[in-house]
Design an enzyme around this catalytic site. Structure first.
Site, PDB file in Angstrom:
ATOM      1  N   GLU A 173       5.767 -52.889 -19.988  1.00  0.00           N
ATOM      2  CA  GLU A 173       6.326 -54.192 -19.664  1.00  0.00           C
ATOM      3  C   GLU A 173       7.818 -54.050 -19.360  1.00  0.00           C
ATOM      4  O   GLU A 173       8.374 -54.810 -18.571  1.00  0.00           O
ATOM      5  CB  GLU A 173       6.120 -55.173 -20.821  1.00  0.00           C
ATOM      6  CG  GLU A 173       6.549 -56.594 -20.499  1.00  0.00           C
ATOM      7  CD  GLU A 173       5.990 -57.620 -21.464  1.00  0.00           C
ATOM      8  OE1 GLU A 173       6.764 -58.496 -21.887  1.00  0.00           O
ATOM      9  OE2 GLU A 173       4.801 -57.547 -21.774  1.00  0.00           O
ATOM     10  N   SER A 176       8.897 -56.538 -26.266  1.00  0.00           N
ATOM     11  CA  SER A 176       7.626 -55.832 -26.081  1.00  0.00           C
ATOM     12  C   SER A 176       7.765 -54.724 -25.047  1.00  0.00           C
ATOM     13  O   SER A 176       8.192 -54.967 -23.923  1.00  0.00           O
ATOM     14  CB  SER A 176       6.534 -56.814 -25.644  1.00  0.00           C
ATOM     15  OG  SER A 176       6.282 -57.757 -26.664  1.00  0.00           O
ATOM     16  N   ARG A 192       2.593 -61.514 -16.360  1.00  0.00           N
ATOM     17  CA  ARG A 192       3.820 -60.710 -16.361  1.00  0.00           C
ATOM     18  C   ARG A 192       4.130 -60.128 -14.979  1.00  0.00           C
ATOM     19  O   ARG A 192       4.650 -59.037 -14.846  1.00  0.00           O
ATOM     20  CB  ARG A 192       3.744 -59.582 -17.398  1.00  0.00           C
ATOM     21  CG  ARG A 192       3.527 -60.061 -18.827  1.00  0.00           C
ATOM     22  CD  ARG A 192       4.684 -60.962 -19.305  1.00  0.00           C
ATOM     23  NE  ARG A 192       4.461 -61.400 -20.682  1.00  0.00           N
ATOM     24  CZ  ARG A 192       3.871 -62.551 -21.019  1.00  0.00           C
ATOM     25  NH1 ARG A 192       3.455 -63.385 -20.066  1.00  0.00           N
ATOM     26  NH2 ARG A 192       3.708 -62.880 -22.282  1.00  0.00           N
TER      27      ARG A 192
END
Length: 300
Positions: free
Chosen positions: A292, A222, A173
Site C-alpha cells: 500500500e 498500513s 486503494r
C-alpha cells in the site's frame, strides 16, 4: 538540473532546495536526499515547474506529507515536488467543496464538520494531503473519498483540465489517476447536516482509531493492502511476524501491518522486513501481499 534551476530562479515564487533530505518529509523519517526539491507557492507555480521539467526531460515525482512513502537511503535522483502551499478550501453552494491538493485531509474534515457538511468524517485520522488521498482513494469504515468526488483537476504544465467521476477508475486503494497528470484540485459533494452531530462523529472516529491503532514511533500506516476477503495484519500475525526486528526497524507488536522506525533505522531495514513479510506470508498462507505504501529511489 542546473538548467532547470536557472530557468526557475526568476519566475518561480516557491522554494528551490538542493540535496534536501527526504527523511525530513516522510512519516517514517527515512530516505536520502532529493537531487532538487521544489515547493510551489501556487497552482501557477506548479504548472511553471512541470512545464520546464518536461521541457528538459527530467525525472520527477510529487509528494504530499510522505505519510505512505518509503524513500531509499541513497535518495532520489529526480525533481521532487511538494504541494503543501496548495492549501485553499472554498465552500460552494449546494454542499460542494473545492479543495486544493495540498490541504491536509484532517484539516479539511475539521473545516467541513464545523461548517455542517458531512460525508468525510469516517476518514478522520487518516494522515496525508487531499491529493494523496484522491490518488489512492483513501478509505475507512464505510467511506472512500472517491465516492464524494464530482471533479478532479489535473495539470501537466500546460494548463488544467478536469475529470468527472465516470472518467476516473476509483477502486480499492486506487484511482487510476497516476500518470494522467498532477492532481491540483478537486470538487467534493458533501451532505448538509447538524455541525454539532458531525463534530461529535468526527471525535468518535478519532477516538476509535486511536484505540485500535496505538502504534508508537515513526511509521507510515498500513504497509500492505488487504487481499480480497482477508486482513493483511491477520496474515502477518499468522505468519509469526508480529514484533520481528531488522536493525532498528520493527513489525509493530500493536498492529502488525505497521513497520516502525524505532530510531536510527535505515530504509534498507524496512525494505528487508517488507520482503521477509511477503515471503513468509506467501509460504504460510499462499497469498502474495501487495504494497500500500509507495517506493521512491529503489530502481536498482
Amino acid at each position: 538540473m542546473e538548467r532547470l534551476r536557472e530557468v526557475l530562479k526568476n519566475d518561480f515564487r516557491g522554494e528551490i532546495l538542493d540535496r534536501e533530505p527526504m527523511s525530513a518529509h516522510t512519516s517514517w523519517k527515512l530516505g536520502g536526499p532529493a537531487e532538487l526539491f521544489l515547493v510551489p507557492q501556487s497552482r501557477e507555480d506548479l504548472q511553471l515547474a512541470l512545464r520546464n521539467i518536461n521541457k528538459y526531460q527530467l525525472p520527477w515525482m510529487v509528494i504530499g506529507n510522505g505519510s505512505n512513502l518509503l524513500v531509499a537511503d541513497q535518495g532520489v535522483k529526480a525533481v521532487v515536488i511538494q504541494l503543501r502551499h496548495l492549501d485553499g478550501i472554498v465552500l460552494l453552494p449546494e454542499g460542494k467543496v473545492e479543495v486544493e491538493a495540498g490541504v491536509q485531509l484532517a484539516g479539511l474534515i475539521k473545516t467541513c464538520c464545523s461548517a455542517g457538511l458531512g460525508g468525510l468524517e469516517e476518514l478522520s485520522g487518516i494522515p496525508g494531503m487531499v491529493g494523496g488521498a484522491l490518488l489512492m482513494n483513501a478509505g475507512a469504515l464505510e467511506t472512500e473519498i472517491g465516492s464524494l468526488v464530482r471533479q478532479v483537476y489535473l495539470t501537466d504544465g500546460h494548463g488544467e483540465w478536469s475529470l468527472r467521476p465516470e472518467q476516473i477508475d476509483f477502486g480499492y486503494r486506487r484511482s487510476g489517476l497516476g500518470g494522467k497528470g498532477v492532481i491540483s484540485c478537486a470538487v467534493l459533494q458533501l451532505t448538509p447536516g447538524d455541525p454539532e452531530v458531525l463534530v461529535e462523529r468526527r471525535q468518535q472516529v478519532l477516538a476509535r482509531r486511536k484505540e485500535v491503532q496505538t502504534v508508537s514511533g515513526a511509521h507510515a500506516g498500513s504497509v500492505f493492502r488487504n487481499p480480497p476477503g482477508e486482513k493483511a495484519w491477520q496474515l502477518i500475525d499468522q505468519a509469526g511476524m508480529r514484533g520481528r526486528r531488522q536493525g532498528k526497524a520493527q513489525v509493530s507488536p500493536a498492529h502488525c501491518n505497521h513497520i516502525v522506525n524505532l530510531g536510527g533505522a535505515s530504509a534498507a531495514d524496512v525494505m528487508t522486513l517488507i520482503r521477509e513479510i511477503q515471503q513468509t506470508v506467501a509460504q504460510t498462507c499462499n497469498i502474495r501481499l501487495e504494497l500500500e505504501v509507495h517506493l521512491a529511489g529503489w530502481e536498482a
